[in-house]
Scaffold this active site. Structure first.
Site, PDB file in Angstrom:
ATOM      1  N   ASP A   1      -2.380   6.327  -3.431  1.00 51.97           N
ATOM      2  CA  ASP A   1      -1.380   6.089  -2.629  1.00 51.97           C
ATOM      3  C   ASP A   1      -0.975   4.789  -3.817  1.00 51.97           C
ATOM      4  O   ASP A   1      -1.506   4.484  -4.760  1.00 51.97           O
ATOM      5  CB  ASP A   1      -1.714   5.343  -1.351  1.00 51.97           C
ATOM      6  CG  ASP A   1      -2.519   4.151  -1.317  1.00 51.97           C
ATOM      7  OD1 ASP A   1      -3.296   4.108  -2.259  1.00 51.97           O
ATOM      8  OD2 ASP A   1      -2.640   3.617  -0.158  1.00 51.97           O
TER       9      ASP A   1
ATOM     10  N   ASP B   1      -5.901   2.339  -3.057  1.00 54.10           N
ATOM     11  CA  ASP B   1      -7.076   2.023  -2.346  1.00 54.10           C
ATOM     12  C   ASP B   1      -7.569   3.405  -1.578  1.00 54.10           C
ATOM     13  O   ASP B   1      -8.408   3.203  -0.802  1.00 54.10           O
ATOM     14  CB  ASP B   1      -7.154   0.853  -1.676  1.00 54.10           C
ATOM     15  CG  ASP B   1      -6.009   0.974  -0.266  1.00 54.10           C
ATOM     16  OD1 ASP B   1      -5.315   2.031  -0.289  1.00 54.10           O
ATOM     17  OD2 ASP B   1      -5.767   0.251   0.387  1.00 54.10           O
TER      18      ASP B   1
ATOM     19  N   ASP C   1      -1.170   1.486  -4.013  1.00 52.81           N
ATOM     20  CA  ASP C   1      -2.051   0.634  -4.453  1.00 52.81           C
ATOM     21  C   ASP C   1      -3.304   1.053  -4.649  1.00 52.81           C
ATOM     22  O   ASP C   1      -4.517   0.440  -5.191  1.00 52.81           O
ATOM     23  CB  ASP C   1      -2.102  -0.507  -3.468  1.00 52.81           C
ATOM     24  CG  ASP C   1      -2.972  -0.310  -2.236  1.00 52.81           C
ATOM     25  OD1 ASP C   1      -2.944   0.908  -1.821  1.00 52.81           O
ATOM     26  OD2 ASP C   1      -3.306  -1.298  -1.692  1.00 52.81           O
TER      27      ASP C   1
ATOM     28  N   SER D   1       0.590  -1.362   0.070  1.00 42.41           N
ATOM     29  CA  SER D   1      -0.077  -0.211   0.002  1.00 42.41           C
ATOM     30  C   SER D   1       0.993   1.268   0.063  1.00 42.41           C
ATOM     31  O   SER D   1       1.517   1.467  -1.023  1.00 42.41           O
ATOM     32  CB  SER D   1      -0.904  -0.280   1.137  1.00 42.41           C
ATOM     33  OG  SER D   1      -1.791   0.971   1.174  1.00 42.41           O
TER      34      SER D   1
END
Length: 451
Positions: A243, A247, A245, A101
């Site tokens: 960010d 999400d 990833d 992440s």
């Protein structure tokens, strides 16, 4: 007690236990065994972000899963919510995300989605661990004719772009809008610019040249100063930062001021209340959310339910109570009418739709919520012991709580992914709460701090 899985899957420094190829292979084997159900061919989707270590972990997981007689659909770099979406739309039995992440490139992680695109419950993660640590998984081996195959899904990015565009109202577009977009050199570097451009926006992109080691490095939702400066320089309508990833999302308005997850929730919840689309008139947030959010939603005729920190707990509460909007201050937004997990680009599109429909700028929309001053201090610790069992610390915290009364609050919790204690204070007087937060942090550092 889980040994491998934290609040968001298994995470650690790449090529150091537990983020080794050997462990990734075992995790793949155990998961494949558990997701098998009946005698048909089973399929598991694997996607990743842009970290260098993604290649090694992807191949280890593919090998482990295939060795259990399950086929693998490899989608390559794709946002975490895109992997959840492809898992359910391709009717796969599970999805695997290789990502850490918003962490630096040295870290990586492995997390799973069930066939319907939701994160795995704790019980399932415990079963995976049990199979690995009891060594039961070592003796479970299908014969050579029954091992799985791996297929590459070449159009995964295109499929996800179409899905995202379909969440934007058909009668609206983004023509004439100038948007600064920061993809953090992460998983959304292809998807996000394509979505906004295809809807008609003029996009000024940052962080779209991943090289394996620059994910989140000085870009993305943890560095809103990048889009803030760019919005002012290019006189853009707003800035959007994802960010690694993708999400989560953070915005800046046309003046370069940050609009965080609490404001985004306030904007979306009040708009959904107005259009009678907020189920049970309830928003689900976490204990980290500012009290200003509760006040804004209440004023619009709704209410806020609070959960523990972590988007998985927000989703659990949403499913349990039948709610359709939830999120975190950090920018994870969950629109259950559209997707099953936090989705940065989907959230951005919902805010853009509200801007288009209302004719308001982002700064005007953000006025719906007035945040109480909030201070967050992190202390690196050597152990995660219950802070209230340290008498001096407990006494200091109680003393501060007495002074705050109903005018604010104090929240102290450990990070689920790092050796940090997070001390958060909210109150009417910024200087006062900053002093108290520092006082608590200094005492904790003295007692259990680790430099």
């Amino acid at each position: 007690m889980k040994k491998l899985f934290g609040t968001d899957g298994v995470r650690g420094v790449a090529n150091v236990y537990p983020m080794t190829t050997e462990m990734a292979m075992q995790i793949g084997r155990a998961a494949a065994y558990l997701f098998k159900n009946g005698n048909r061919r089973h399929r598991i989707v694997i996607g990743k972000d842009t970290r260098l270590s993604g290649y090694m972990l992807e191949n280890a997981l593919v090998a482990g899963i295939c060795s259990m007689g399950v086929d693998v659909l490899v989608v390559g770099p794709l946002p975490t919510p895109g992997i959840a979406n492809i898992t359910s739309s391709m009717r796969a039995d599970a999805g695997v995300v290789i990502s850490a992440s918003h962490n630096a490139f040295q870290d990586n992680g492995i997390k799973f989605f069930s066939r319907d695109g939701f994160k795995l419950p704790d019980e399932m993660e415990l079963k995976i661990e049990e199979l690995i640590f009891s060594k039961k998984i070592d003796s479970l081996r299908p014969i050579a004719t029954e091992v799985g195959k791996a297929y590459r899904i070449d159009d995964a990015v295109g499929r996800y772009v179409v899905f995202l565009k379909n969440t934007f109202p058909k009668e609206l577009d983004l023509t004439g809008m100038k948007i600064v977009l920061d993809c953090a050199n992460g998983a959304a570097y292809k998807v996000a610019p394509a979505v906004l451009e295809e809807l008609g926006a003029e996009v000024i992109p940052y962080g779209i040249k991943p090289n394996g080691t620059n994910i989140n490095a000085g870009f993305g939702s943890l560095h809103p100063e990048v889009i803030s400066e760019a919005v002012k320089e290019h006189r853009a309508d707003l800035g959007i930062a994802l960010d690694g990833d993708a999400d989560r999302v953070i915005f800046v308005d046309e003046f370069g001021n940050e609009v965080d997850g609490d404001h985004i929730m306030a904007i979306c919840a009040t708009d959904m209340l107005k259009h009678k689309k907020l189920r049970k008139n309830t928003l689900v947030a976490t204990v980290m959310s500012n009290m200003g959010l509760d006040i804004a939603v209440k004023k619009a005729g709704g209410k806020v339910i609070k959960t523990a920190v972590g988007d998985r707990y927000v989703v659990e509460e949403m499913l349990k109570g039948g709610y359709n909007l939830g999120g975190e201050q950090s920018g994870h937004m969950i629109f259950l009418d559209h997707n099953t997990t936090g989705d940065g680009m989907l959230s951005a599109l919902q805010v853009l739709a509200i801007m288009r429909r209302s004719g308001k700028t982002l700064s005007e929309l953000a006025e719906v919520m007035i945040p109480l001053p909030q201070v967050l201090v992190n202390v690196r610790v050597t152990e995660k012991k219950d802070i209230m069992t340290i008498p001096e610390v407990a006494a200091l915290i109680r003393g501060v709580e007495d002074k705050l009364k109903d005018e604010g609050r104090i929240l102290i919790r450990y990070s689920g992914t790092e050796p940090l204690l997070r001390i958060m204070l909210e109150g009417q007087d910024k200087y006062q709460i900053t002093g108290w937060a520092k006082e608590i942090a200094d005492l904790v550092e003295k007692k259990i701090g680790g430099k």
